[in-house]
Design an enzyme around this catalytic site. Structure first.
Site, PDB file in Angstrom:
ATOM      1  N   GLN A 206       1.459  -6.159   5.738  1.00 43.67           N
ATOM      2  CA  GLN A 206       1.701  -5.927   4.331  1.00 43.67           C
ATOM      3  C   GLN A 206       3.022  -6.624   3.987  1.00 43.67           C
ATOM      4  O   GLN A 206       3.375  -7.578   4.679  1.00 43.67           O
ATOM      5  CB  GLN A 206       1.720  -4.435   4.075  1.00 43.67           C
TER       6      GLN A 206
ATOM      7  N   GLU B 221      -6.538  -9.086   3.661  1.00 47.61           N
ATOM      8  CA  GLU B 221      -5.690  -8.420   4.657  1.00 47.61           C
ATOM      9  C   GLU B 221      -5.716  -9.254   5.923  1.00 47.61           C
ATOM     10  O   GLU B 221      -6.783  -9.452   6.509  1.00 47.61           O
ATOM     11  CB  GLU B 221      -6.175  -7.008   4.996  1.00 47.61           C
TER      12      GLU B 221
ATOM     13  N   GLU C 117       0.853  -1.194   0.000  1.00 55.09           N
ATOM     14  CA  GLU C 117       0.000   0.000   0.000  1.00 55.09           C
ATOM     15  C   GLU C 117       0.887   1.242   0.000  1.00 55.09           C
ATOM     16  O   GLU C 117       1.995   1.233   0.547  1.00 55.09           O
ATOM     17  CB  GLU C 117      -0.894  -0.004   1.255  1.00 55.09           C
TER      18      GLU C 117
ATOM     19  N   TYR D  46      -7.049  -8.597  11.682  1.00 56.26           N
ATOM     20  CA  TYR D  46      -5.763  -8.359  12.353  1.00 56.26           C
ATOM     21  C   TYR D  46      -5.863  -8.919  13.771  1.00 56.26           C
ATOM     22  O   TYR D  46      -6.873  -8.716  14.441  1.00 56.26           O
ATOM     23  CB  TYR D  46      -5.436  -6.864  12.360  1.00 56.26           C
TER      24      TYR D  46
ATOM     25  N   ASN E 111      -6.697   1.659   2.747  1.00 55.14           N
ATOM     26  CA  ASN E 111      -7.396   2.920   2.922  1.00 55.14           C
ATOM     27  C   ASN E 111      -6.950   3.948   1.887  1.00 55.14           C
ATOM     28  O   ASN E 111      -7.739   4.807   1.475  1.00 55.14           O
ATOM     29  CB  ASN E 111      -7.145   3.464   4.336  1.00 55.14           C
TER      30      ASN E 111
ATOM     31  N   ASN F 174     -12.207  -0.789  -0.826  1.00 56.16           N
ATOM     32  CA  ASN F 174     -11.540  -1.305   0.375  1.00 56.16           C
ATOM     33  C   ASN F 174     -12.328  -0.928   1.621  1.00 56.16           C
ATOM     34  O   ASN F 174     -12.694   0.246   1.803  1.00 56.16           O
ATOM     35  CB  ASN F 174     -10.138  -0.694   0.486  1.00 56.16           C
ATOM     36  N   GLU F 175     -12.618  -1.908   2.468  1.00 53.46           N
ATOM     37  CA  GLU F 175     -13.220  -1.678   3.806  1.00 53.46           C
ATOM     38  C   GLU F 175     -14.269  -0.565   3.788  1.00 53.46           C
ATOM     39  O   GLU F 175     -14.184   0.407   4.545  1.00 53.46           O
ATOM     40  CB  GLU F 175     -12.117  -1.360   4.824  1.00 53.46           C
TER      41      GLU F 175
HETATM   42  O1  AHR Z   1      -3.101  -2.584   6.246  1.00 51.88           O
HETATM   43  C1  AHR Z   1      -3.297  -1.394   6.930  1.00 51.88           C
HETATM   44  C2  AHR Z   1      -4.717  -0.878   6.814  1.00 51.88           C
HETATM   45  O2  AHR Z   1      -5.570  -1.735   7.516  1.00 51.88           O
HETATM   46  C3  AHR Z   1      -5.305  -0.839   5.427  1.00 51.88           C
HETATM   47  O3  AHR Z   1      -5.006   0.330   4.741  1.00 51.88           O
HETATM   48  C4  AHR Z   1      -6.766  -0.932   5.692  1.00 51.88           C
HETATM   49  O4  AHR Z   1      -7.469  -1.533   4.629  1.00 51.88           O
HETATM   50  C5  AHR Z   1      -6.882  -1.684   6.992  1.00 51.88           C
HETATM   51  O5  AHR Z   1      -7.713  -1.068   7.883  1.00 51.88           O
END
Ligand code: AHR
Length: 499
Positions: A349, A291, A26, A243, A71, A171-172
């Site tokens: 990432q 992700e 990213e 995450y 993001n 994305n999200e």
């Molecule tokens: O990977 C970091 C961020 O985590 C990304 O930009 C977003 O998609 C997620 O919230």
């Protein structure tokens, strides 16, 4: 503590889709600038790509790479990042409160992917933009020539189309932090129409629609159903983001993140199948865990907005320890064991930003702890995932009352004949005597055996001690007459390759 695994080549979950060993780059912090791209670095090639990072990326074994966000993509104008560098605009990046110079963009990324041997996975901006800009972007990337945007690409020195197949629709989009977040109804509609024009512009696309930003979002579940109800016919994948955190410093609970992901996968597949059932459809939407990683220490990021607008600041530079490597290994095994539905996944990432690879700008690059289980899974995870029978103990922690102490996956590569047993011992204090009966698989010897273990759960790799946490030859493993016997240390990741 004993555990027994029985595997047979006739009992197959599914062939493993190698795209589950994907990653993510990213425009965020030092992932691009100072990560994969650093003109002037001692190892930089003529394009400004760091060769040391390229080498580690190849060693990591990643297969597909998502770009340019995250993001970031929800405010990104792709046109800013193509054409002569001196004409590219400098912009404010609202997602990360940073200044984006646009010195790296689509064409540089494609060049980098080709060098690294990776398939690109692109995301389009469905925050500040919509179907028209996505259409133009696909035309730029994938149309051979003779139209405005395809000829623009050719004028930029790229005669052949990039032929990008895998695309994420935003994305999200349910996240309040997202630039121009949407309700499920709003997003479902625009995702459907965008998918249509993208498919009409280029053949053979694979499209992923956004699921909720995480399993603990208030929108979770209803979001997936509503969005898929709009675009079930138009998309191939739904995304899952997760995450894993250990704020409580409770390793047993942390280890149940693996079971949480398992539930997440099963739930999203069930919701997708419920949408299919209402349509009496045989189509199955696949899952893209695009992700995932451990991420909880280096959380600042959005707070940077308006505070000086730095260029490529050190954001989300999570330093991984040994216990994080156990989680990453267990998560990979869980996704492998769901090879029938999880067909794509991206560790988030790649470099510096919550990444398995770290660099110093102007200095060296090294492997974080989590690099190792990923590299081994990507290297040996080939072929059919077997539906093994597992007899093991269990433990209770977090939301789980009966979490298996052994997390395993057995993979059989019909091309080479190799059978690999991956095994994570989640016991905090007991060695595990593992027996794996590889019935009818025909392998004769233990070709490789590795153990990843460290006495200190908080041990890290650093520029001064880059190999503090690294795999070693397995000290206690034997393979005779199709039966693997090994002793697994408490809290250890183990890999056995039989041939
Ligand atoms: O990977 C970091 C961020 O985590 C990304 O930009 C977003 O998609 C997620 O919230």
């Amino acid at each position: 503590l004993t555990s027994r695994v029985i595997a047979d080549p006739d009992f197959v979950v599914a062939p493993l889709d190698r795209r589950i060993f994907g990653t993510f780059v990213e425009h965020l912090g030092r992932c691009v600038y100072g990560g994969i791209y650093e003109p002037g670095h001692a190892t930089a090639d003529a394009n400004g790509f760091r060769r040391d990072v390229l080498d580690l990326t190849r060693e990591l074994g990643v297969t597909i790479v998502r770009y340019p966000g995250g993001n970031f993509v929800s405010g990104y104008d792709w046109e800013d990042g193509v054409g002569p560098r001196e004409e590219r605009p400098v912009r404010l990046d609202l997602a990360w409160g940073s200044t984006e110079t646009n010195q790296f963009g689509t064409n540089e990324f494609i060049d980098w992917c080709r060098l690294a041997g990776l398939e690109p996975m692109f995301a389009v901006n469905l925050g500040t933009r919509g179907p028209a800009e996505a259409q133009n972007f696909i035309e730029y990337c994938n149309h051979p020539g003779g139209t405005h945007y395809s000829d623009l690409r050719r004028s930029h020195g790229y005669e052949a189309p990039h032929d990008i197949k895998f695309w994420c629709l935003g994305n999200e989009m349910d996240g309040p932090w997202q630039t121009c977040a949407k309700t499920a109804q709003e997003y479902g509609r625009v995702a459907k129409e965008t998918a249509k024009v993208m498919r009409w512009t280029s053949d053979g696309l694979q499209l992923a629609v956004c699921g909720s930003s995480a399993r603990d979002m208030p929108t979770y579940g209803a979001w997936e159903y509503t969005v898929l109800d709009h675009c079930f016919e138009d998309v191939d994948f739904i995304s899952l983001h997760q995450y894993f955190t250990n704020h409580e410093n409770d390793v047993a609970r942390f280890l149940t993140a693996i079971d949480g992901l398992e539930r997440f996968i099963v739930e999203v597949a069930a919701i997708a199948d419920a949408v299919a059932a209402r349509r009496r459809s045989t189509k199955r939407i696949m899952l893209s865990v695009d992700e995932w990683n451990v991420w909880y220490r280096a959380r600042a990021g959005e707070q940077l907005r308006g505070v000086g607008w730095p260029e490529a600041p050190a954001l989300l530079e999570e330093i991984y320890n040994f216990e994080d490597a156990l989680i990453v290994g267990g998560v990979l095994l869980t996704m492998m064991n769901h090879a029938d539905r999880v067909k794509s996944a991206c560790i988030a990432q790649l470099v510096n930003v919550i990444g398995p690879i770290m660099t110093q700008t102007g200095g060296p690059a090294w492997r974080q702890t989590i690099f190792h289980p990923f590299a081994q899974a990507a290297r040996y995870g080939r072929g059919n995932v077997l539906r093994a029978t597992v007899d093991t103990g269990s433990f209770a922690a977090g939301d789980e009352t009966e979490a298996p102490l052994l997390v395993q996956s057995v993979v059989h590569d019909p091309e080479t004949g190799d059978v690999t047993v991956f095994a994570l011992n989640r016991s905090l204090d007991s060695e595990m005597a593992l027996t794996a009966e590889l019935r009818g698989l025909g392998t004769r010897r233990l070709a490789e055996a590795f153990e990843l273990h460290h006495a200190d759960l908080k041990a890290i790799n650093s520029v001064d001690a880059p190999d503090e946490v690294a795999p070693a030859q397995h000290p206690r493993a034997d393979f005779t007459d199709g039966v693997l016997k090994a002793v697994l240390k408490p809290l250890s990741w183990n890999v056995f390759v039989t041939r």
